[in-house]
Write a protein that holds these residues in place. Structure first.
Motif, PDB file in Angstrom:
ATOM      1  N   HIS A 227      40.137  42.161  47.046  1.00 39.59           N
ATOM      2  CA  HIS A 227      41.468  42.552  46.539  1.00 39.59           C
ATOM      3  C   HIS A 227      41.413  43.044  45.085  1.00 39.59           C
ATOM      4  O   HIS A 227      42.221  42.631  44.252  1.00 39.59           O
ATOM      5  CB  HIS A 227      42.440  41.362  46.629  1.00 39.59           C
ATOM      6  N   SER A 230      44.603  44.264  43.191  1.00 38.27           N
ATOM      7  CA  SER A 230      45.763  43.381  43.073  1.00 38.27           C
ATOM      8  C   SER A 230      45.782  42.743  41.688  1.00 38.27           C
ATOM      9  O   SER A 230      44.741  42.328  41.176  1.00 38.27           O
ATOM     10  CB  SER A 230      45.674  42.292  44.157  1.00 38.27           C
ATOM     11  N   PRO A 234      43.304  36.349  44.424  1.00 41.27           N
ATOM     12  CA  PRO A 234      43.534  36.041  45.839  1.00 41.27           C
ATOM     13  C   PRO A 234      44.051  34.617  46.041  1.00 41.27           C
ATOM     14  O   PRO A 234      43.626  33.697  45.346  1.00 41.27           O
ATOM     15  CB  PRO A 234      42.144  36.199  46.464  1.00 41.27           C
TER      16      PRO A 234
ATOM     17  N   GLY B  44      41.052  43.652  52.017  1.00 38.16           N
ATOM     18  CA  GLY B  44      40.837  42.674  50.962  1.00 38.16           C
ATOM     19  C   GLY B  44      39.371  42.572  50.589  1.00 38.16           C
ATOM     20  O   GLY B  44      38.986  42.606  49.425  1.00 38.16           O
TER      21      GLY B  44
END
Lengths: 380, 74
Positions: A227, A230, A234, B44
């Motif tokens: 990720h 982001s 996580p 992810g």
């Protein structure tokens, strides 16, 4: 040299540990940062270590094991990550500073803290523990085994007294994991452990088990290998509690140490350590002026025997054992200030002998003989 | 010119899922290998399990913990 300070760290490791660390230093890349062989090899080792640890604890999902640097790291993560201002938390006087100090930090942030007492043998009162529960109690944090007395706490009994309340049971397994059967740890919601003591892995390894459904606010955020775009770290375990590059070299050593434990058998290891500690106790209990701490008749115990000798300070005794007999023990306060206050050893400290699977009956005999000679020299 | 083939790419939410999948696939004889996640796909985890599109028709349901299965040429 006779090494009897295994509660601090196990000095003698299985031979395979050293080889695995060297091999890892030579061959491993950064786990979860690439799909080339050295990176994948590292990721496989980390995953296998999660699997073994989950298996030992009795957890079904290896993802619930996150690696950190030691039990203190894990305890800080747990304590600071589950408590918020207005919560109440319970602990005991038996605890190590790795439990107490993070709790004091949270106390300053508005968490109320109850510390349950113990008797002169260092045994906690389960009734007092139950009586301390309040409506806003968020967690009970305690060690499965005392690093000072060797006494253990029955986590299943603690779980029972919690009953259906929404209280998290956080177990500090620094002294117990690898020594006594880890199956009791399934009673805990969060288990904080280290790899370098009874698990016989390298220093700098350790971690946390978090039961499915329990969420911990991470202490650290950063790179995770997943990720990347982001802004938030996580939230899935284990990455949620693992920021930055893992100690993969150490984990490689821990993995083979866990394999060794499985091969020898947890029961076999426990029984051998128990026999060594019992033989030591049997050899020293009638030495004139000796005072041994803890509930020695209880079972299970971790292989720790802590004592003082009348007429000699604990630091001098410890130093004599090293200089005259080349026996390694630990003197002083053992990072357990409230336990010392309870035992009445706040000023004197105490000398701790702690055994491992690799100690021998001859080493125990030598330690007994050393104490007898020192005792004789005091009184003669 | 590099010859392209049609593959099925299995993505994962996290590395632990990818490692668990690799372990099971190797143990059960499910074809494929871990590769870097193709940039065309968003996921992810930076690792993905790749097998030929043809094989995926037979084995797709046996790959554990995957997030998405994407057929693509590469």
């Amino acid at each position: 040299m006779i090494y009897l300070d295994n509660a601090a760290t196990t000095l003698k490791k299985p031979e395979c540990v050293k080889n695995a660390v060297i091999n890892a230093l030579c061959n491993l890349g950064n786990p979860s940062r690439g799909a080339y062989e050295p990176s994948l090899a590292a990721a496989r080792i980390v995953y296998s270590a999660r699997e073994r640890l989950a298996e030992l604890i009795g957890a079904e999902n290896p993802s619930r094991i996150a690696f950190g640097s030691n039990a203190t790291d894990a305890l800080n993560t747990a304590i600071q990550g589950i408590l918020t201002a207005g919560d109440h938390v319970i602990t005991t006087v038996c605890e190590h500073n790795s439990v107490l100090r993070p709790l004091y930090v949270m106390e300053e942030r508005g968490v109320s803290l109850t510390i349950v007492g113990a008797d002169k043998k260092g045994r906690i009162s389960y009734d007092e523990l139950k009586g301390s529960i309040r409506e806003n109690t968020r967690a009970i944090v305690l060690g499965q085994a005392s690093n000072l007395t060797g006494n253990t706490v029955d986590l299943k009994r603690v779980r029972e007294l919690i009953g259906g309340r929404k209280i998290l049971l956080v177990a500090d397994a620094a002294q117990s994991f690898g020594s006594i059967s880890p199956k009791d740890l399934t009673a805990a919601d969060i288990v904080c452990f280290t790899g370098h003591k009874a698990l016989m892995g390298p220093m700098g390894t350790g971690g946390i088990y978090v039961r499915e459904g329990v969420n911990i606010r991470p202490l650290k955020t950063g790179g995770s290998g997943i990720h990347s775009f982001s802004k938030a770290h996580p939230q899935d375990m284990p990455e949620a509690l693992e920021a930055g590059t893992l100690n993969c070299h150490g984990i490689a050593g821990l993995l083979v140490a866990l394999d060794f434990i499985r091969e020898v058998g947890e029961e076999e290891i426990y029984n051998k350590e128990k026999l060594l500690a019992e033989a030591f106790l049997q050899g020293i209990y009638d030495i004139k002026g000796i005072k041994i701490y803890g509930d020695l008749s209880a079972s299970p115990r971790v292989p720790v025997v802590t004592l003082n000798m009348e007429g000699i300070s604990s630091s001098v005794l410890c130093d004599m054992l090293w200089t005259d007999y080349k026996i390694c023990t630990r003197a002083g306060a053992h990072c357990a200030p409230l336990m010392h206050k309870t035992l009445g050893t706040e000023k004197s400290g105490a000398v701790r002998f702690s055994f491992s699977y690799f100690n021998t009956a001859d080493e125990v005999k030598a330690a007994v003989l050393a104490l007898k000679e020192i005792g004789k020299s005091i009184y003669d | 010119m590099i010859k392209k083939h049609l593959y099925c790419i299995f993505t994962f939410r996290k590395t632990t899922d990818a490692m668990a999948a690799e372990k099971l696939c190797i143990r059960e004889g499910i074809p494929g290998r871990l590769i870097p996640l193709p940039t065309e796909i968003s996921a992810g985890c930076g690792l993905a399990w790749r097998m030929s599109a043809e094989e995926s028709e037979k084995y797709r349901d046996f790959v554990p913990n995957y997030e998405r299965a994407v057929i693509m040429e590469m």
